[in-house]
Design an enzyme around this catalytic site. Structure first.
Site, PDB file in Angstrom:
ATOM      1  N   LYS A 207       6.935  10.829   7.244  1.00 39.80           N
ATOM      2  CA  LYS A 207       5.707  11.342   6.414  1.00 39.80           C
ATOM      3  C   LYS A 207       4.670  11.262   7.092  1.00 39.80           C
ATOM      4  O   LYS A 207       3.784  12.530   6.862  1.00 39.80           O
ATOM      5  CB  LYS A 207       5.635  10.247   5.072  1.00 39.80           C
ATOM      6  CG  LYS A 207       4.485  10.548   4.431  1.00 39.80           C
ATOM      7  CD  LYS A 207       4.259   9.279   3.135  1.00 39.80           C
ATOM      8  CE  LYS A 207       3.899   8.205   3.417  1.00 39.80           C
ATOM      9  NZ  LYS A 207       2.240   8.134   3.621  1.00 39.80           N
ATOM     10  N   ASN A 208       3.951  10.547   7.510  1.00 40.10           N
ATOM     11  CA  ASN A 208       2.722  10.290   8.187  1.00 40.10           C
ATOM     12  C   ASN A 208       2.467  11.144   9.454  1.00 40.10           C
ATOM     13  O   ASN A 208       1.316  11.577   9.788  1.00 40.10           O
ATOM     14  CB  ASN A 208       2.359   8.840   8.428  1.00 40.10           C
ATOM     15  CG  ASN A 208       2.236   8.038   7.323  1.00 40.10           C
ATOM     16  OD1 ASN A 208       1.904   8.626   6.175  1.00 40.10           O
ATOM     17  ND2 ASN A 208       1.942   6.598   7.203  1.00 40.10           N
TER      18      ASN A 208
ATOM     19  N   ARG B  96      -4.690  10.405  -0.454  1.00 40.99           N
ATOM     20  CA  ARG B  96      -5.933  10.094   0.634  1.00 40.99           C
ATOM     21  C   ARG B  96      -5.747  11.039   1.818  1.00 40.99           C
ATOM     22  O   ARG B  96      -6.762  11.461   2.500  1.00 40.99           O
ATOM     23  CB  ARG B  96      -5.914   8.833   0.791  1.00 40.99           C
ATOM     24  CG  ARG B  96      -7.312   8.118   1.396  1.00 40.99           C
ATOM     25  CD  ARG B  96      -7.010   7.149   1.936  1.00 40.99           C
ATOM     26  NE  ARG B  96      -7.556   7.403   3.606  1.00 40.99           N
ATOM     27  CZ  ARG B  96      -8.738   7.468   3.729  1.00 40.99           C
ATOM     28  NH1 ARG B  96      -9.754   7.000   2.857  1.00 40.99           N
ATOM     29  NH2 ARG B  96      -9.094   7.633   5.045  1.00 40.99           N
TER      30      ARG B  96
ATOM     31  N   CYS C 189      -8.569   2.837  -2.714  1.00 42.25           N
ATOM     32  CA  CYS C 189      -7.085   2.643  -3.369  1.00 42.25           C
ATOM     33  C   CYS C 189      -6.592   1.218  -3.119  1.00 42.25           C
ATOM     34  O   CYS C 189      -7.274   0.078  -2.584  1.00 42.25           O
ATOM     35  CB  CYS C 189      -6.206   3.447  -2.423  1.00 42.25           C
ATOM     36  SG  CYS C 189      -5.710   3.061  -0.621  1.00 42.25           S
TER      37      CYS C 189
ATOM     38  N   ARG D  16     -11.509   2.675   2.047  1.00 38.26           N
ATOM     39  CA  ARG D  16     -10.968   3.345   2.960  1.00 38.26           C
ATOM     40  C   ARG D  16     -11.946   4.578   3.411  1.00 38.26           C
ATOM     41  O   ARG D  16     -11.793   5.842   2.858  1.00 38.26           O
ATOM     42  CB  ARG D  16      -9.472   4.354   2.347  1.00 38.26           C
ATOM     43  CG  ARG D  16      -8.638   3.208   1.988  1.00 38.26           C
ATOM     44  CD  ARG D  16      -7.184   3.138   2.150  1.00 38.26           C
ATOM     45  NE  ARG D  16      -6.759   4.091   3.472  1.00 38.26           N
ATOM     46  CZ  ARG D  16      -5.393   4.549   3.172  1.00 38.26           C
ATOM     47  NH1 ARG D  16      -4.786   4.343   2.189  1.00 38.26           N
ATOM     48  NH2 ARG D  16      -4.958   5.380   3.993  1.00 38.26           N
ATOM     49  N   PRO D  17     -12.962   4.129   4.052  1.00 40.70           N
ATOM     50  CA  PRO D  17     -14.115   5.011   4.437  1.00 40.70           C
ATOM     51  C   PRO D  17     -13.517   6.417   5.307  1.00 40.70           C
ATOM     52  O   PRO D  17     -12.735   6.180   5.627  1.00 40.70           O
ATOM     53  CB  PRO D  17     -15.132   4.083   4.938  1.00 40.70           C
ATOM     54  CG  PRO D  17     -14.303   3.140   5.601  1.00 40.70           C
ATOM     55  CD  PRO D  17     -12.919   2.939   4.933  1.00 40.70           C
TER      56      PRO D  17
ATOM     57  N   LEU E  87     -15.901   7.809  10.058  1.00 41.32           N
ATOM     58  CA  LEU E  87     -15.628   8.165  11.391  1.00 41.32           C
ATOM     59  C   LEU E  87     -15.130   9.569  11.535  1.00 41.32           C
ATOM     60  O   LEU E  87     -15.283  10.340  12.550  1.00 41.32           O
ATOM     61  CB  LEU E  87     -14.421   7.332  11.960  1.00 41.32           C
ATOM     62  CG  LEU E  87     -14.946   5.809  12.065  1.00 41.32           C
ATOM     63  CD1 LEU E  87     -13.853   4.734  12.483  1.00 41.32           C
ATOM     64  CD2 LEU E  87     -16.009   5.680  12.983  1.00 41.32           C
TER      65      LEU E  87
ATOM     66  N   ASP F 195       1.593  -1.125   8.166  1.00 41.83           N
ATOM     67  CA  ASP F 195       2.525  -0.411   7.274  1.00 41.83           C
ATOM     68  C   ASP F 195       3.772  -1.147   7.050  1.00 41.83           C
ATOM     69  O   ASP F 195       4.724  -0.894   6.382  1.00 41.83           O
ATOM     70  CB  ASP F 195       2.920   1.128   7.472  1.00 41.83           C
ATOM     71  CG  ASP F 195       1.733   2.108   7.196  1.00 41.83           C
ATOM     72  OD1 ASP F 195       0.775   1.542   6.573  1.00 41.83           O
ATOM     73  OD2 ASP F 195       1.437   3.017   7.725  1.00 41.83           O
TER      74      ASP F 195
ATOM     75  N   ARG G 283       6.605   7.840  -3.134  1.00 46.72           N
ATOM     76  CA  ARG G 283       5.589   8.476  -2.424  1.00 46.72           C
ATOM     77  C   ARG G 283       5.785   8.657  -0.954  1.00 46.72           C
ATOM     78  O   ARG G 283       5.615   9.262  -0.183  1.00 46.72           O
ATOM     79  CB  ARG G 283       4.294   8.071  -2.380  1.00 46.72           C
ATOM     80  CG  ARG G 283       3.417   8.249  -3.834  1.00 46.72           C
ATOM     81  CD  ARG G 283       2.042   7.731  -3.753  1.00 46.72           C
ATOM     82  NE  ARG G 283       1.549   7.861  -2.433  1.00 46.72           N
ATOM     83  CZ  ARG G 283       0.713   6.987  -1.677  1.00 46.72           C
ATOM     84  NH1 ARG G 283       0.671   5.790  -1.936  1.00 46.72           N
ATOM     85  NH2 ARG G 283       0.325   7.241  -0.732  1.00 46.72           N
TER      86      ARG G 283
HETATM   87  N1  EPU Z   1     -11.916   3.423   9.175  1.00 43.13           N
HETATM   88  C1  EPU Z   1     -13.160   3.255   9.004  1.00 43.13           C
HETATM   89  N2  EPU Z   1     -13.831   4.608   9.045  1.00 43.13           N
HETATM   90  C2  EPU Z   1     -13.052   5.923   8.865  1.00 43.13           C
HETATM   91  C3  EPU Z   1     -11.774   5.633   8.710  1.00 43.13           C
HETATM   92  C4  EPU Z   1     -10.902   4.515   8.957  1.00 43.13           C
HETATM   93  O1  EPU Z   1     -13.785   2.246   9.005  1.00 43.13           O
HETATM   94  O2  EPU Z   1     -13.630   6.641   8.889  1.00 43.13           O
HETATM   95  C5  EPU Z   1     -11.172   2.118   8.863  1.00 43.13           C
HETATM   96  C6  EPU Z   1     -10.098   1.588   7.774  1.00 43.13           C
HETATM   97  O3  EPU Z   1     -10.876   1.266   6.704  1.00 43.13           O
HETATM   98  C7  EPU Z   1      -9.161   0.921   8.544  1.00 43.13           C
HETATM   99  C8  EPU Z   1      -8.966   1.351   9.807  1.00 43.13           C
HETATM  100  O4  EPU Z   1     -10.363   2.150  10.216  1.00 43.13           O
HETATM  101  O5  EPU Z   1      -9.820  -0.452   8.240  1.00 43.13           O
HETATM  102  C9  EPU Z   1      -7.680   2.171   9.999  1.00 43.13           C
HETATM  103  O6  EPU Z   1      -7.840   3.211   9.290  1.00 43.13           O
HETATM  104  P1  EPU Z   1      -7.123   4.611   9.457  1.00 43.13           P
HETATM  105  O7  EPU Z   1      -8.242   5.745   9.232  1.00 43.13           O
HETATM  106  O8  EPU Z   1      -6.482   4.628  10.800  1.00 43.13           O
HETATM  107  O9  EPU Z   1      -6.316   4.646   8.409  1.00 43.13           O
HETATM  108  P2  EPU Z   1      -5.842   6.260   7.732  1.00 43.13           P
HETATM  109  O10 EPU Z   1      -5.570   7.187   8.871  1.00 43.13           O
HETATM  110  O11 EPU Z   1      -6.207   6.669   6.494  1.00 43.13           O
HETATM  111  C10 EPU Z   1      -2.917   6.079   8.236  1.00 43.13           C
HETATM  112  C11 EPU Z   1      -1.850   5.952   7.560  1.00 43.13           C
HETATM  113  C12 EPU Z   1      -1.615   4.606   6.775  1.00 43.13           C
HETATM  114  C13 EPU Z   1      -1.617   3.701   7.730  1.00 43.13           C
HETATM  115  C14 EPU Z   1      -3.237   3.647   8.578  1.00 43.13           C
HETATM  116  C15 EPU Z   1      -3.245   2.768   9.656  1.00 43.13           C
HETATM  117  C16 EPU Z   1      -1.207   8.244   6.865  1.00 43.13           C
HETATM  118  C17 EPU Z   1      -1.210   9.408   5.729  1.00 43.13           C
HETATM  119  N3  EPU Z   1      -1.903   7.271   6.298  1.00 43.13           N
HETATM  120  O12 EPU Z   1      -4.154   5.836   7.243  1.00 43.13           O
HETATM  121  O13 EPU Z   1      -0.288   4.714   6.205  1.00 43.13           O
HETATM  122  O14 EPU Z   1      -1.610   2.412   7.120  1.00 43.13           O
HETATM  123  O15 EPU Z   1      -2.991   4.953   9.231  1.00 43.13           O
HETATM  124  O16 EPU Z   1      -1.876   2.757  10.438  1.00 43.13           O
HETATM  125  O17 EPU Z   1      -1.109   8.574   8.216  1.00 43.13           O
HETATM  126  C18 EPU Z   1       1.255   4.341   4.353  1.00 43.13           C
HETATM  127  O18 EPU Z   1       1.743   5.050   4.979  1.00 43.13           O
HETATM  128  O19 EPU Z   1       1.658   3.453   3.400  1.00 43.13           O
HETATM  129  C19 EPU Z   1      -0.107   4.273   4.765  1.00 43.13           C
HETATM  130  C20 EPU Z   1      -1.247   3.739   4.021  1.00 43.13           C
END
Ligand code: EPU
Length: 422
Positions: A22-23, A93, A117, A122-123, A126, A309, A401
């Site tokens: 999925k991801n 998201r 969420c 989930r900022p 970056l 995850d 999901r």
């Molecule tokens: N973060 C920031 N600023 C940003 C983005 C992220 O501070 O602009 C922080 C987040 O708050 C968190 C960390 O950086 O503490 C890592 O977040 P990341 O951005 O890597 O998460 P994501 O890309 O939004 C994806 C997966 C998540 C998985 C995370 C971490 C997808 C669609 N989602 O989320 O998957 O937990 O990476 O590996 O790829 C799931 O599948 O259940 C799921 C939540």
């Protein structure tokens, strides 16, 4: 709304084929925006998040078709509405990953800020900083990110690390946008997750020039255009990890096909540590357990560390260990919604800031519980298969999901899960 009734305890045995990731699929679907024309993706799982992502792409002007062969085709010849609606982004998201591709393709994007969420804040700072450094003008208005680059983007050296390490979807956004930027972009502290490797490989197949793939330093030499692609996404390492825990928590034996153990070294390490056998088996692995697990300490980290995850699923497993384990969450420090629900099933878990002390119990006992997010609900299904009695899990739409018809895949292995609409 559907609920699950799960009878336990059961012992699982048999063989299961792991679906496409999925991801990996979501940012790859979004990257189809970058090329005008019809891309064909194979192995995309049949999940509600994928359907929602398809709807998002259709709103932009793309045609998204699930072919009878199971392939997903995305025709992005027309992308004339670079708008990511709150109504979709609030549900998923990951919709934020259209931001970079839209900006690169259309020179403009208006995408809703995703909401908070259940797994915590989930900022997207970056993502925004990275795109700004490529020359985009970005401001926020009424909950929307308005990004503009009417004269295109320009490559730059960018540091993308944040307080919790790298960002997966942030890297995906900036990487995708940089493929069409003028000149060279270097992303330092890029996410190294296999899903980002898959995205980069797919973009290169579309004609991008990305090197350093799989390392924290990605170099992207911008090109003037990308071509549509035919691409097969990688297997879902989180689904695989969930089935591994299913074998372990039921003291069973499962053969997983289409599973890349080399994407799961931290997971295999922890399983072996607690006494679970994990053996490579051409194109997959065999996971078996004979009794309750030993204790283990786990700290979640960006790849190649232990994945956040799978934190909830391992907490369910370790709740049956013979002694105390400590689980520290370093990616999403608030991702502990499952703690209270597992305690309802007679687990003995105590949250201490971003850590949980897991005091092993002899048995889990069925109870009515509430699924709060995707991976937390997977943990409840796992716990329910090991617990005595009939567990009722409410709000199973969370699990749909990310896991394709989970009950239809677990029941032939020995589980007893029935879905009911209430
Ligand atoms: N973060 C920031 N600023 C940003 C983005 C992220 O501070 O602009 C922080 C987040 O708050 C968190 C960390 O950086 O503490 C890592 O977040 P990341 O951005 O890597 O998460 P994501 O890309 O939004 C994806 C997966 C998540 C998985 C995370 C971490 C997808 C669609 N989602 O989320 O998957 O937990 O990476 O590996 O790829 C799931 O599948 O259940 C799921 C939540």
């Amino acid at each position: 709304m559907d609920i699950f009734l799960i009878d336990g305890p059961v012992r699982l045995s048999g063989s299961v084929t792991i679906n496409g990731s999925k991801n990996a699929s979501l940012p790859i679907m979004a990257s189809a925006i970058l090329a005008g024309g019809k891309s064909i993706l194979r192995g995309v799982p049949d999940l509600s998040d994928i359907t929602v992502c398809g709807q998002l792409l259709e709103q932009l002007g793309c045609k998204v078709v699930k072919e009878p062969t199971g392939e997903l085709s995305i025709d992005s010849t027309v992308v004339d509405n670079p708008f990511g609606d709150y109504e979709i982004l609030r549900k998923m998201r990951a919709g934020i990953c259209i931001l970079g591709p839209l900006l690169a393709r259309c020179g403009r994007a208006e995408v809703s800020m995703p909401g908070g969420c259940a797994i915590g804040d989930r900022p997207v700072n970056l993502h925004i900083n990275g795109l700004r450094q490529l020359g985009a003008r970005i401001h926020l208005k009424s909950g929307y990110i308005i990004a503009e680059a009417p004269n295109g983007l320009t490559g730059k050296e960018i540091f993308m690390g944040g307080p919790f390490g790298s960002t997966v979807l942030g890297t995906a956004n900036v990487l995708a946008a940089a493929t069409l930027a003028r000149g060279r972009t270097v992303i330092e502290s890029a996410a190294c997750e296999p899903e980002i490797v898959d995205l980069a490989n797919c973009l290169n197949k579309m004609g991008a020039k990305i090197s350093g793939i799989g390392s924290p330093r990605l170099t992207i030499d911008g090109v003037s255009g990308l071509e549509p692609v035919e691409y097969e996404v990688i297997a879902d390492r989180i689904e695989a990890g969930t089935f591994m825990v299913a074998a372990a928590i039921t003291a069973g034996e499962l053969k997983l096909t289409n599973c890349r153990l080399r994407h799961m070294m931290a997971v295999a390490d922890r399983l072996r540590h607690i006494g679970v056998k994990v053996e490579q088996d051409n194109g997959g692995c065999v996971v078996s357990a004979t009794g309750p697990p030993r204790t283990a300490d786990i700290t979640t980290q960006p790849y190649p560390g232990f994945p956040t995850d799978l934190q909830a699923q391992f907490m369910a497993l370790l709740s049956l260990a013979d002694g105390n384990s400590v689980i520290i969450e370093k990616v999403f420090p608030d991702r502990f919604m499952h703690v209270a629900e597992l305690n309802r099933m007679a687990a003995n878990l105590r949250k201490e800031g971003p850590a949980v002390i897991v005091a092993g119990v002899k048995k889990l006992i069925a109870a009515p519980v509430m699924a709060s997010d995707l991976r937390a609900s997977a943990a409840l299904v796992l716990a329910a298969m090991a617990a005595e009695g009939t567990t009722i899990i409410n709000r199973v739409y969370h699990i749909d999901r990310g896991y394709e018809k989970i009950e239809q895949r677990l029941n032939p292995l020995g589980a007893s899960i029935s879905r009911q609409s209430v």
